[in-house]
Design a protein around this motif. Structure first.
Motif, PDB file in Angstrom:
ATOM      1  N   MET A   1     -11.035  19.054   8.862  1.00 35.45           N
ATOM      2  CA  MET A   1      -9.806  19.022   8.081  1.00 35.45           C
ATOM      3  C   MET A   1      -9.124  17.672   8.304  1.00 35.45           C
ATOM      4  O   MET A   1      -9.007  17.216   9.440  1.00 35.45           O
ATOM      5  N   LEU A   2      -8.708  17.066   7.239  1.00 37.89           N
ATOM      6  CA  LEU A   2      -8.019  15.784   7.323  1.00 37.89           C
ATOM      7  C   LEU A   2      -6.543  15.996   7.625  1.00 37.89           C
ATOM      8  O   LEU A   2      -5.907  16.855   7.036  1.00 37.89           O
ATOM      9  N   ASP A   3      -6.013  15.187   8.528  1.00 33.57           N
ATOM     10  CA  ASP A   3      -4.583  15.273   8.809  1.00 33.57           C
ATOM     11  C   ASP A   3      -3.844  14.135   8.100  1.00 33.57           C
ATOM     12  O   ASP A   3      -4.446  13.353   7.363  1.00 33.57           O
ATOM     13  N   LYS A   4      -2.560  14.066   8.359  1.00 36.62           N
ATOM     14  CA  LYS A   4      -1.693  13.083   7.703  1.00 36.62           C
ATOM     15  C   LYS A   4      -2.191  11.652   7.946  1.00 36.62           C
ATOM     16  O   LYS A   4      -2.227  10.836   7.019  1.00 36.62           O
ATOM     17  N   PHE A   5      -2.598  11.327   9.172  1.00 35.07           N
ATOM     18  CA  PHE A   5      -3.050   9.969   9.488  1.00 35.07           C
ATOM     19  C   PHE A   5      -4.345   9.636   8.755  1.00 35.07           C
ATOM     20  O   PHE A   5      -4.507   8.537   8.229  1.00 35.07           O
ATOM     21  N   ASP A   6      -5.284  10.597   8.714  1.00 34.66           N
ATOM     22  CA  ASP A   6      -6.542  10.369   7.986  1.00 34.66           C
ATOM     23  C   ASP A   6      -6.275  10.101   6.508  1.00 34.66           C
ATOM     24  O   ASP A   6      -6.840   9.173   5.922  1.00 34.66           O
ATOM     25  N   LEU A   7      -5.430  10.938   5.910  1.00 34.63           N
ATOM     26  CA  LEU A   7      -5.108  10.747   4.488  1.00 34.63           C
ATOM     27  C   LEU A   7      -4.397   9.426   4.254  1.00 34.63           C
ATOM     28  O   LEU A   7      -4.655   8.751   3.251  1.00 34.63           O
ATOM     29  N   ASN A   8      -3.548   9.007   5.176  1.00 32.02           N
ATOM     30  CA  ASN A   8      -2.865   7.723   5.037  1.00 32.02           C
ATOM     31  C   ASN A   8      -3.838   6.556   5.172  1.00 32.02           C
ATOM     32  O   ASN A   8      -3.704   5.545   4.474  1.00 32.02           O
ATOM     33  N   ILE A   9      -4.819   6.689   6.057  1.00 37.13           N
ATOM     34  CA  ILE A   9      -5.857   5.656   6.181  1.00 37.13           C
ATOM     35  C   ILE A   9      -6.621   5.543   4.866  1.00 37.13           C
ATOM     36  O   ILE A   9      -6.804   4.446   4.325  1.00 37.13           O
ATOM     37  N   LEU A  10      -7.059   6.675   4.339  1.00 30.93           N
ATOM     38  CA  LEU A  10      -7.816   6.665   3.078  1.00 30.93           C
ATOM     39  C   LEU A  10      -6.979   6.109   1.938  1.00 30.93           C
ATOM     40  O   LEU A  10      -7.471   5.317   1.121  1.00 30.93           O
ATOM     41  N   SER A  11      -5.728   6.493   1.881  1.00 32.65           N
ATOM     42  CA  SER A  11      -4.841   6.013   0.828  1.00 32.65           C
ATOM     43  C   SER A  11      -4.646   4.501   0.920  1.00 32.65           C
ATOM     44  O   SER A  11      -4.723   3.795  -0.087  1.00 32.65           O
ATOM     45  N   ALA A  12      -4.400   3.995   2.118  1.00 31.45           N
ATOM     46  CA  ALA A  12      -4.197   2.551   2.297  1.00 31.45           C
ATOM     47  C   ALA A  12      -5.454   1.774   1.930  1.00 31.45           C
ATOM     48  O   ALA A  12      -5.377   0.719   1.281  1.00 31.45           O
ATOM     49  N   LEU A  13      -6.615   2.277   2.312  1.00 26.86           N
ATOM     50  CA  LEU A  13      -7.863   1.575   1.994  1.00 26.86           C
ATOM     51  C   LEU A  13      -8.199   1.628   0.506  1.00 26.86           C
ATOM     52  O   LEU A  13      -8.857   0.726  -0.006  1.00 26.86           O
ATOM     53  N   GLN A  14      -7.774   2.673  -0.188  1.00 23.43           N
ATOM     54  CA  GLN A  14      -7.978   2.713  -1.638  1.00 23.43           C
ATOM     55  C   GLN A  14      -7.204   1.592  -2.315  1.00 23.43           C
ATOM     56  O   GLN A  14      -7.646   1.052  -3.315  1.00 23.43           O
ATOM     57  N   LYS A  15      -6.048   1.266  -1.788  1.00 16.12           N
ATOM     58  CA  LYS A  15      -5.224   0.210  -2.375  1.00 16.12           C
ATOM     59  C   LYS A  15      -5.724  -1.180  -1.984  1.00 16.12           C
ATOM     60  O   LYS A  15      -5.648  -2.105  -2.769  1.00 16.12           O
ATOM     61  N   ASN A  16      -6.238  -1.309  -0.744  1.00 17.37           N
ATOM     62  CA  ASN A  16      -6.714  -2.604  -0.266  1.00 17.37           C
ATOM     63  C   ASN A  16      -7.804  -2.368   0.775  1.00 17.37           C
ATOM     64  O   ASN A  16      -7.510  -2.157   1.944  1.00 17.37           O
ATOM     65  N   GLY A  17      -9.037  -2.437   0.359  1.00 16.07           N
ATOM     66  CA  GLY A  17     -10.172  -2.204   1.241  1.00 16.07           C
ATOM     67  C   GLY A  17     -10.440  -3.341   2.206  1.00 16.07           C
ATOM     68  O   GLY A  17     -11.311  -3.237   3.056  1.00 16.07           O
ATOM     69  N   ARG A  18      -9.680  -4.425   2.082  1.00 19.38           N
ATOM     70  CA  ARG A  18      -9.880  -5.580   2.959  1.00 19.38           C
ATOM     71  C   ARG A  18      -8.876  -5.625   4.110  1.00 19.38           C
ATOM     72  O   ARG A  18      -8.808  -6.617   4.825  1.00 19.38           O
ATOM     73  N   LEU A  19      -8.096  -4.571   4.292  1.00 18.41           N
ATOM     74  CA  LEU A  19      -7.139  -4.557   5.396  1.00 18.41           C
ATOM     75  C   LEU A  19      -7.869  -4.683   6.725  1.00 18.41           C
ATOM     76  O   LEU A  19      -8.899  -4.033   6.940  1.00 18.41           O
ATOM     77  N   SER A  20      -7.325  -5.498   7.615  1.00 14.60           N
ATOM     78  CA  SER A  20      -7.866  -5.541   8.976  1.00 14.60           C
ATOM     79  C   SER A  20      -7.444  -4.254   9.678  1.00 14.60           C
ATOM     80  O   SER A  20      -6.521  -3.557   9.241  1.00 14.60           O
ATOM     81  N   ASN A  21      -8.097  -3.939  10.794  1.00 15.04           N
ATOM     82  CA  ASN A  21      -7.723  -2.750  11.548  1.00 15.04           C
ATOM     83  C   ASN A  21      -6.273  -2.844  12.005  1.00 15.04           C
ATOM     84  O   ASN A  21      -5.549  -1.853  11.984  1.00 15.04           O
ATOM     85  N   LYS A  22      -5.835  -4.032  12.386  1.00 15.58           N
ATOM     86  CA  LYS A  22      -4.451  -4.213  12.834  1.00 15.58           C
ATOM     87  C   LYS A  22      -3.479  -3.923  11.692  1.00 15.58           C
ATOM     88  O   LYS A  22      -2.494  -3.200  11.869  1.00 15.58           O
ATOM     89  N   GLU A  23      -3.758  -4.474  10.508  1.00 20.72           N
ATOM     90  CA  GLU A  23      -2.891  -4.233   9.347  1.00 20.72           C
ATOM     91  C   GLU A  23      -2.890  -2.755   8.967  1.00 20.72           C
ATOM     92  O   GLU A  23      -1.849  -2.187   8.640  1.00 20.72           O
ATOM     93  N   LEU A  24      -4.067  -2.142   9.010  1.00 17.76           N
ATOM     94  CA  LEU A  24      -4.182  -0.722   8.679  1.00 17.76           C
ATOM     95  C   LEU A  24      -3.377   0.122   9.670  1.00 17.76           C
ATOM     96  O   LEU A  24      -2.611   0.999   9.268  1.00 17.76           O
ATOM     97  N   ALA A  25      -3.545  -0.165  10.944  1.00 19.21           N
ATOM     98  CA  ALA A  25      -2.838   0.597  11.978  1.00 19.21           C
ATOM     99  C   ALA A  25      -1.324   0.475  11.797  1.00 19.21           C
ATOM    100  O   ALA A  25      -0.599   1.475  11.873  1.00 19.21           O
ATOM    101  N   GLU A  26      -0.853  -0.731  11.532  1.00 20.35           N
ATOM    102  CA  GLU A  26       0.583  -0.939  11.336  1.00 20.35           C
ATOM    103  C   GLU A  26       1.088  -0.189  10.106  1.00 20.35           C
ATOM    104  O   GLU A  26       2.167   0.394  10.130  1.00 20.35           O
ATOM    105  N   SER A  27       0.295  -0.182   9.061  1.00 21.33           N
ATOM    106  CA  SER A  27       0.749   0.451   7.812  1.00 21.33           C
ATOM    107  C   SER A  27       0.856   1.971   7.924  1.00 21.33           C
ATOM    108  O   SER A  27       1.619   2.585   7.189  1.00 21.33           O
ATOM    109  N   ILE A  28       0.080   2.576   8.839  1.00 18.12           N
ATOM    110  CA  ILE A  28       0.128   4.040   8.955  1.00 18.12           C
ATOM    111  C   ILE A  28       0.842   4.517  10.213  1.00 18.12           C
ATOM    112  O   ILE A  28       0.949   5.714  10.445  1.00 18.12           O
ATOM    113  N   GLY A  29       1.277   3.586  11.059  1.00 19.38           N
ATOM    114  CA  GLY A  29       2.045   3.969  12.237  1.00 19.38           C
ATOM    115  C   GLY A  29       1.224   4.421  13.427  1.00 19.38           C
ATOM    116  O   GLY A  29       1.644   5.305  14.168  1.00 19.38           O
TER     117      GLY A  29
END
Length: 160
Positions: A1-29
């Motif tokens: 089951m996907l939780d809020k963080f998983d869905l936020n990761i997927l959502s952020a990557l759909q918008k920008n698949g080139r995010l670095s891990n640091k940028e991704l982590a910051e964007s989802i908290g």
């Protein structure tokens, strides 16, 4: 089951698949280590199928988008297998959906021009064993094209 963080990761990557891990982590908290572990899990479990660049069709001179409704004589394996082989071998056919209704398959096709579409239709699709008819609709404009899944609706329904 996907939780809020998983869905936020997927959502952020759909918008920008080139995010670095640091940028991704910051964007989802999240901090970087748990974000990376979650991302690897999502990749390993097949939630993320891959990463690609989205091209501008007009810039690469692919000017015709067509939707072809294909009706088959029957659904026997000896009929469907050669047809689906043609579909899979044609790079112009971007999507193939088995559908309900008045036809059997809906194809999304992109070509250079109408002559290229006509050649694909007459030399490949209509030559396939068991194809009864192909009805084509051409896209005139594309007021909306999205490749993003509506993941935010999953959060709403899970917590309702």
């Amino acid at each position: 089951m996907l939780d809020k963080f998983d869905l936020n990761i997927l959502s952020a990557l759909q918008k920008n698949g080139r995010l670095s891990n640091k940028e991704l982590a910051e964007s989802i908290g999240l901090s970087t280590a748990p974000c990376w572990r979650r991302l690897k899990h999502l990749e390993d479990e097949g939630y993320i199928k891959g990463y690609t660049a989205e091209l501008n069709a007009k810039k690469v001179h692919l000017n015709v988008i067509a939707f072809a409704q294909v009706s088959m004589d029957n659904h026997h394996t000896e009929t469907l297998t050669p047809f689906l082989s043609i579909v899979n071998d044609c790079p112009e056919i971007q999507e193939c959906h088995s559908v309900s209704g008045d036809c059997d398959f809906m194809l999304k096709i992109i070509t250079r021009d109408l002559d290229s579409y006509d050649e694909l239709l007459s030399k490949k699709l209509l030559q396939a064993k068991g194809v009864r008819s192909v009805n084509t609709m051409f896209s005139m404009k594309q007021p909306k094209i999205s490749r993003e899944f509506p993941l935010s609706t999953l959060l709403i329904t899970e917590h309702s």
